[in-house]
Design a protein around this motif. Structure first.
Motif, mmCIF file in Angstrom:
data_model
loop_
_atom_site.group_PDB
_atom_site.id
_atom_site.type_symbol
_atom_site.label_atom_id
_atom_site.label_comp_id
_atom_site.label_asym_id
_atom_site.label_seq_id
_atom_site.Cartn_x
_atom_site.Cartn_y
_atom_site.Cartn_z
ATOM 1 N N TRP A 62 0.856 -1.178 0.000
ATOM 2 C CA TRP A 62 0.000 0.000 0.000
ATOM 3 C C TRP A 62 0.898 1.236 0.000
ATOM 4 C CZ3 TRP A 62 -0.264 4.053 3.497
ATOM 5 C CH2 TRP A 62 -1.387 4.883 3.418
ATOM 6 N N LEU B 69 -5.664 -4.287 0.721
ATOM 7 C CA LEU B 69 -6.717 -3.907 -0.225
ATOM 8 C C LEU B 69 -7.860 -3.212 0.514
ATOM 9 C CD1 LEU B 69 -6.794 -7.060 -2.526
ATOM 10 C CD2 LEU B 69 -6.344 -4.716 -3.296
ATOM 11 N N ALA C 49 -9.947 -5.142 -5.206
ATOM 12 C CA ALA C 49 -9.086 -6.005 -6.027
ATOM 13 C C ALA C 49 -9.431 -5.880 -7.504
ATOM 14 C CB ALA C 49 -9.219 -7.449 -5.567
#
Length: 477
Positions: free
Chosen positions: A289, A334, A385
């Motif tokens: 991330w 995610l 995703a």
């Protein structure tokens, strides 16, 4: 040209060329030689003891800044009961490096007004129209429990009526609750802002370590100036790209090519330092991330996050995660990416940030720490995703979350917009916002296309029955 308009390699070439002139070189060295002494004075003088802030045991904002020096000197020159009014950059109430000055103001003065205005009407010539200034007034020799405020104003004539009975009063206890480490003041505009913030504060801040939940450790890898000797402008098979903030937007890459490449061995050596390299797995070899560090709350979006491909290095303007040290899973990243790209959390950070989104801002965001056993976690992860996994480099991530491959990712713009609207609607419900509150948040993004905001609000309404049933079930349990 200025340094800000060049890339680092062009700047170094121009600097080298100029320094070949003996007069320029001598003048430059004389100019530079003064700084260690001036800097040492301001850093160690009792007169300027509030210039450097300490956050979680670490020094922050150690660079010398004139407006910080002026603010403290104004305080020093006042007698007890003396009043000061000063026009300075808005960083005085937001930046981590001014935390100690805020502590000084809150505990040793009574702040009588904080009036923030943008330079939209060119009040100050040759200053960016988005730059924000503040008129700060305070009386020495008292303490502050609350103070009148006004933010994002454009017309300085409003100062004639400030403060008034309708000026928004900001409570210091709330400041300490919202920003326990930095004491940053959020740019509340009305009581609705305060009500929404109180709702969001029911969730833990990202900087809080919670046992049994995923936690964050953020880092910056390579510095554009200090590490420029590692940067190459030509690609070779042994080199990995330097993944910068210009390469990504929310949930997608921009299509721009990397400007720099780093030899993998040299990059590993720089990151490992004195530790022996035994071929251990490192963070750059994993999906990560990442968020853009350069951001304004006057831009269309402020919090811009993405999941990087594997095998890329990052630089200081794109803060990333230490995935190996924290053990955070790809699904959890995610989920984090979806939450941090939402209008709701973006609204929160836009009340705090000025021009640079340092990692301490991220740590102070209230975020639900859902995991795979929690309701809605998988729904959010699957949508994120599909937005991220659209190229072969994300095949492993797609397989891990059950998409199969990047071919099950969504590239169609209409479908992507629908997924993003659904995420925004679901996340607004996670924070238990009412429709009116979420609708209000959307109005604070004036540059965002109206159809995007309408789609998010429509999705909120669609999910309302599902979340209402969930809340009823929680109450029964």
């Amino acid at each position: 040209m200025t340094k800000n308009k060049m890339d680092i390699k062009d700047f170094e070439k121009e600097q080298s060329k100029l320094l070949q002139n003996p007069i320029i070189a001598s003048t430059w060295l004389d100019y530079q030689s003064q700084y260690p002494y001036v800097s040492a004075y301001y850093r160690s003088s009792e007169q300027y003891k509030n210039q450097i802030s300490v956050v979680n045991g670490k020094k922050a904002g150690t660079d010398i800044n004139l407006y910080k020096l002026f603010t403290e000197q104004c305080f020093n020159l006042l007698c007890s009961g003396g009043e000061c009014g000063i026009v300075i950059p808005s960083g005085i109430y937001t930046d981590l490096g001014t935390k100690q000055l805020r502590e000084m103001l809150f505990s040793q003065t009574k702040v009588t007004g904080l009036f923030c205005f943008e330079n939209r009407k060119t009040i100050f010539e040759e200053v960016d129209s988005r730059f924000k200034f503040v008129v700060l007034t305070f009386v020495k020799g008292s303490t502050t429990t609350e103070f009148p405020s006004a933010f994002m104003r454009h017309d300085v004539q409003e100062l004639q009526r400030f403060p008034s009975d309708d000026s928004l009063q900001i409570n210091i206890d709330m400041v300490r609750q919202l920003s326990p480490d930095s004491l940053s003041v959020m740019e509340f505009k009305n009581k609705v802002d305060i009500r929404i913030a109180e709702k969001m504060l029911k969730f833990p801040l990202l900087g809080e370590k919670i046992k049994g939940k995923w936690n964050l450790v953020l880092c910056n890898e390579f510095h554009m100036t200090n590490d420029s000797h590692l940067f190459y402008q030509e690609y070779k098979p042994v080199r990995l790209p330097l993944f910068t903030g210009k390469l990504f937007n929310q949930f997608e890459q921009t299509g721009e090519k990397p400007l720099y490449w780093i030899d993998e061995k040299e990059g590993r050596k720089a990151l490992i330092g004195r530790t022996e390299d035994k071929g251990q797995l490192m963070n750059y070899q994993e999906y990560r991330w990442v968020h853009r560090r350069i951001a304004r709350n006057t831009d269309s979006r402020t919090l811009i996050c993405y999941i990087t491909p594997k095998n890329v290095f990052t630089e200081v303007n794109s803060t990333t995660l230490k995935v190996i040290e924290t053990g955070i899973s790809n699904q959890q990243m995610l989920f984090l990416c979806a939450i941090t790209n939402s209008f709701t959390l973006d609204w929160m950070i836009r009340q705090k940030v000025t021009t640079t989104l340092n990692m301490f801002y991220i740590y102070q965001l209230p975020v639900p720490r859902l995991t795979k056993n929690d309701r809605y976690f998988n729904d959010i992860v699957q949508r994120a995703a599909k937005l991220i996994c659209t190229t072969p480099e994300f095949d492993e991530l797609a397989q891990e979350v059950g998409l199969g491959s990047h071919q099950q990712g969504v590239s169609d713009e209409t479908e992507r917009a629908k997924l993003r609207a659904e995420l925004d609607g679901m996340i607004a419900h996670l924070y238990r916002l009412t429709e009116d509150e979420f609708s209000y948040i959307l109005t604070t993004f004036p540059i965002v296309n109206a159809t995007v905001k309408e789609a998010a609000l429509s999705a909120y309404r669609t999910f309302a029955p599902m979340f209402a049933d969930s809340e009823k079930l929680a109450l029964i349990q």
